[in-house]
Scaffold this motif. Structure first.
Motif, mmCIF file in Angstrom:
data_model
loop_
_atom_site.group_PDB
_atom_site.id
_atom_site.type_symbol
_atom_site.label_atom_id
_atom_site.label_comp_id
_atom_site.label_asym_id
_atom_site.label_seq_id
_atom_site.Cartn_x
_atom_site.Cartn_y
_atom_site.Cartn_z
ATOM 1 N N ASP A 1 -7.933 2.778 -40.755
ATOM 2 C CA ASP A 1 -7.465 2.678 -42.134
ATOM 3 C C ASP A 1 -7.511 1.247 -42.667
ATOM 4 N N ASP A 2 -8.069 0.314 -41.862
ATOM 5 C CA ASP A 2 -8.099 -1.087 -42.272
ATOM 6 C C ASP A 2 -9.509 -1.657 -42.339
ATOM 7 N N CYS A 3 -10.513 -0.790 -42.451
ATOM 8 C CA CYS A 3 -11.906 -1.243 -42.452
ATOM 9 C C CYS A 3 -12.367 -1.504 -43.877
ATOM 10 N N ASP A 4 -12.895 -2.711 -44.109
ATOM 11 C CA ASP A 4 -13.367 -3.047 -45.450
ATOM 12 C C ASP A 4 -14.847 -2.741 -45.646
ATOM 13 N N GLN A 5 -15.452 -2.014 -44.670
ATOM 14 C CA GLN A 5 -16.868 -1.649 -44.777
ATOM 15 C C GLN A 5 -17.056 -0.168 -45.100
ATOM 16 N N ARG A 6 -15.980 0.503 -45.439
ATOM 17 C CA ARG A 6 -16.059 1.945 -45.670
ATOM 18 C C ARG A 6 -16.969 2.306 -46.840
ATOM 19 N N ALA A 7 -17.750 3.362 -46.629
ATOM 20 C CA ALA A 7 -18.543 3.922 -47.723
ATOM 21 C C ALA A 7 -17.820 5.105 -48.354
ATOM 22 N N PHE A 8 -17.038 5.844 -47.533
ATOM 23 C CA PHE A 8 -16.295 7.015 -47.992
ATOM 24 C C PHE A 8 -14.929 7.016 -47.315
ATOM 25 N N PRO B 1 -11.911 9.009 -45.234
ATOM 26 C CA PRO B 1 -11.995 10.097 -44.255
ATOM 27 C C PRO B 1 -11.749 11.443 -44.929
ATOM 28 N N SER B 2 -12.496 12.457 -44.489
ATOM 29 C CA SER B 2 -12.436 13.757 -45.159
ATOM 30 C C SER B 2 -11.159 14.534 -44.858
ATOM 31 N N ASP B 3 -10.398 14.115 -43.844
ATOM 32 C CA ASP B 3 -9.196 14.870 -43.475
ATOM 33 C C ASP B 3 -7.900 14.142 -43.822
ATOM 34 N N LYS B 4 -7.981 13.048 -44.613
ATOM 35 C CA LYS B 4 -6.782 12.286 -44.971
ATOM 36 C C LYS B 4 -6.703 12.110 -46.478
ATOM 37 N N GLU B 5 -5.472 12.072 -46.996
ATOM 38 C CA GLU B 5 -5.286 11.812 -48.408
ATOM 39 C C GLU B 5 -5.402 10.316 -48.683
ATOM 40 N N ILE B 6 -5.750 9.987 -49.919
ATOM 41 C CA ILE B 6 -5.832 8.583 -50.331
ATOM 42 C C ILE B 6 -4.987 8.381 -51.580
ATOM 43 N N THR B 7 -4.569 7.154 -51.801
ATOM 44 C CA THR B 7 -3.869 6.802 -53.033
ATOM 45 C C THR B 7 -4.605 5.651 -53.698
ATOM 46 N N VAL B 8 -4.580 5.646 -55.037
ATOM 47 C CA VAL B 8 -5.254 4.611 -55.811
ATOM 48 C C VAL B 8 -4.236 3.968 -56.742
ATOM 49 N N ASN B 9 -4.150 2.652 -56.691
ATOM 50 C CA ASN B 9 -3.241 1.906 -57.554
ATOM 51 C C ASN B 9 -4.075 1.140 -58.590
ATOM 52 N N PRO B 10 -4.046 1.561 -59.864
ATOM 53 C CA PRO B 10 -4.851 0.876 -60.887
ATOM 54 C C PRO B 10 -4.476 -0.588 -61.062
ATOM 55 N N VAL C 1 -11.802 -2.281 -50.552
ATOM 56 C CA VAL C 1 -11.878 -0.820 -50.638
ATOM 57 C C VAL C 1 -10.839 -0.383 -51.675
ATOM 58 N N PRO C 2 -11.242 0.331 -52.728
ATOM 59 C CA PRO C 2 -10.347 0.584 -53.865
ATOM 60 C C PRO C 2 -9.346 1.715 -53.666
ATOM 61 N N TYR C 3 -8.914 1.988 -52.456
ATOM 62 C CA TYR C 3 -7.923 3.036 -52.206
ATOM 63 C C TYR C 3 -7.213 2.744 -50.894
ATOM 64 N N LYS C 4 -6.094 3.399 -50.702
ATOM 65 C CA LYS C 4 -5.330 3.302 -49.467
ATOM 66 C C LYS C 4 -5.387 4.657 -48.766
ATOM 67 N N ILE C 5 -5.580 4.625 -47.455
ATOM 68 C CA ILE C 5 -5.657 5.860 -46.664
ATOM 69 C C ILE C 5 -4.270 6.201 -46.169
ATOM 70 N N GLN C 6 -3.842 7.426 -46.413
ATOM 71 C CA GLN C 6 -2.521 7.864 -46.003
ATOM 72 C C GLN C 6 -2.576 8.495 -44.608
ATOM 73 N N SER C 7 -1.446 8.509 -43.949
ATOM 74 C CA SER C 7 -1.392 9.086 -42.608
ATOM 75 C C SER C 7 -1.377 10.594 -42.627
ATOM 76 N N ARG C 8 -0.936 11.181 -43.742
ATOM 77 C CA ARG C 8 -0.840 12.652 -43.799
ATOM 78 C C ARG C 8 -2.224 13.262 -44.038
ATOM 79 N N ALA C 9 -2.356 14.492 -43.576
ATOM 80 C CA ALA C 9 -3.629 15.185 -43.693
ATOM 81 C C ALA C 9 -3.899 15.595 -45.132
ATOM 82 N N PHE C 10 -5.175 15.679 -45.466
ATOM 83 C CA PHE C 10 -5.584 16.081 -46.814
ATOM 84 C C PHE C 10 -5.276 17.559 -47.035
ATOM 85 N N LYS C 11 -4.745 17.888 -48.238
ATOM 86 C CA LYS C 11 -4.461 19.278 -48.602
ATOM 87 C C LYS C 11 -5.241 19.613 -49.861
ATOM 88 N N PRO C 12 -6.199 20.523 -49.763
ATOM 89 C CA PRO C 12 -6.999 20.881 -50.934
ATOM 90 C C PRO C 12 -6.166 21.553 -52.014
#
Length: 473
Positions: free
Chosen positions: A438-445, A447-456, A462-473
């Protein structure tokens, strides 16, 4: 659970002689007295957990083939499961043995849970591949079926490998590898003529005239390989057909591709016969340039062959091998290590293989660490394959080869790396879509199984933060 004592005197004695060590030298290395070692080699004393740990640490390649009893098999499987867990913890054989002896049901359950976890990871990889290929159904293409077939055989086909080794020794007249002349003479005895042409396919066979034509625009090593391929497809036609027909594949196209792949495998095994190649690789400490000169093969062919040394009872150093094109697609891959590859392109941008594509014709070395904590010593080399016309663009790609850091003493490219410095490894992942960092500045995408948050109101690389909780569609 009764633990049967393990005696391995003959194995240790053979290991010592193969390494050219005296009893006093091996005893000093293991931290025991020469008389103690003599008793162990004579099977007057069984292996202790401490001595087993020491042997495994100093001789990881040889020690992986030491025969064990059923109880020891559970011990070995449990230890492997511990080592392959997401957060492996250091342990000794004595500690693992105590758990297996006192709580065998727990050990077996842990092994099954670890296997289920790996299966889940593989399913996630297939989902990653389907997303990357815009294939929502997740079905595999024919060449992907064949790639996975070789992976499931651990990239070692025993029947073909042994047949090719015996054949090679028959025609090579005690040389490490059969010469082009010796292979041509064999073809002539079968009634096949060989001719060379400056254009056309790399290899073409005319059934009517029994003529094999090789394109001279390719390198000598390439020509040798294609002559060997034709020999293999002729000499081992029945074996290849039997394997192909019995393989579980969904289409005839995949079966035809497997037939070609098995021919490639056998061709490499003729040019680099297992026993001679394994011995030379160990003696040269896997120096690719020395091996390619010895066996008249290309850098890529040698790297590929090193990844196939998985014969039971005579394994080589576990290696991973892959080939990456200019777009970052992994076009060949196999791992006899714990390293897993992205199933569809998009490999980690921090991986040294990408640098090698951009800067060819020199060997790049990297110490890397995967999210599971396992470290690898890797090499990569960019390769340019010239064409026979100005109108055709040269093919550019890179090949990579590596081993886990435990095997670094047998890998000459690790000599210049500080393996102990915690800041030395490059932290890489498998694919951005399934990487847990969750601390890599080379990310292209993300992770598909984690939620992200964006602070304008806040922007990092990397323009988002990766959350520890799993992604819920």
């Amino acid at each position: 659970m009764v633990q049967r004592r393990i005696f391995a005197g003959a194995n240790i004695r053979n290991l010592r002689k193969a390494r050219g060590l005296r009893q006093s030298e091996l005893a000093s290395l293991l931290g025991i007295s020469p008389s103690y070692l003599s008793q162990v080699e004579s099977d007057d004393r069984a292996l202790t957990p401490t001595l087993n740990d020491s042997l495994r640490r100093h001789f990881p390649v040889e020690w992986q083939d030491i025969p064990t009893d059923q109880a020891a098999e559970l011990l070995h499987a449990f230890e492997e499961a511990l080592n392959s867990s997401v957060s492996p913890v250091g342990h000794t054989t004595a500690q693992v043995r105590k758990i297996v002896e006192q709580f065998p049901e727990f050990a077996e359950r842990f092994i099954h849970l670890n296997r289920d976890h790996r299966t889940a990871i593989q399913r996630l990889e297939m989902l990653d591949e389907a997303i990357g290929a815009n294939n929502a159904a997740g079905g595999r293409l024919p060449w992907e079926e064949v790639r996975d077939w070789f992976h499931n055989t651990n990239n070692y086909v025993d029947t073909l490998d042994r047949a090719a080794e015996a054949f090679s020794e028959t025609i090579s007249d005690a040389h490490d590898s059969p010469s082009t002349t010796q292979m041509v003479q064999w073809l002539e005895r079968q009634g096949t003529s060989l001719r060379f042409s400056g254009n056309g396919p790399v290899r073409r066979y005319d059934n009517l005239t029994d003529t094999l034509t090789i394109n001279t625009a390719k390198t000598n090593e390439s020509a040798r390989f294609h002559i060997s391929w034709h020999i293999a497809s002729t000499a081992f036609n029945a074996e290849i057909a039997d394997i192909s027909q019995n393989a579980i594949l969904k289409s005839e196209t995949a079966r035809h591709l497997l037939t070609i792949g098995l021919g490639n495998y056998a061709a490499g095994s003729i040019l680099m016969p297992y026993g001679r190649f394994r011995s030379a690789a160990r003696s040269a400490r896997h120096d690719i340039d020395r091996l390619r000169h010895t066996f008249g093969s290309t850098f890529e062919q040698v790297c590929h062959r090193l990844s196939t040394l998985q014969r039971p009872g005579a394994r080589g150093t576990p290696m991973y091998f892959c080939r990456v094109d200019m777009a970052g697609n992994i076009t060949k891959r196999h791992s006899a290590t714990r390293l897993r590859f992205a199933r569809f392109g998009g490999a980690c941008p921090l991986w040294v293989v990408h640098e090698a594509v951009a800067v060819p014709d020199r060997i790049h070395v990297q110490l890397s660490e995967m999210p599971d904590g396992v470290r690898y010593v890797s090499i990569a080399k960019g390769i340019v394959k010239q064409t026979d016309s100005f109108l055709q663009q040269p093919r550019r790609y890179a090949v990579a080869l590596g081993c886990e850091v435990d095997f670094a003493p047998d890998f000459i490219y690790a000599d210049g790396i500080n393996l102990q410095n915690p800041d030395t490894p490059t932290h890489i992942g498998e694919s951005c879509r399934i990487c847990t960092r969750d601390d890599c500045d080379q990310r292209a995408f993300p992770p598909s199984d984690k939620e992200i948050t964006v602070n304008p109101q806040e922007r990092d690389i990397v323009p988002y933060k990766i959350q520890s909780r799993a992604f819920k569609p």
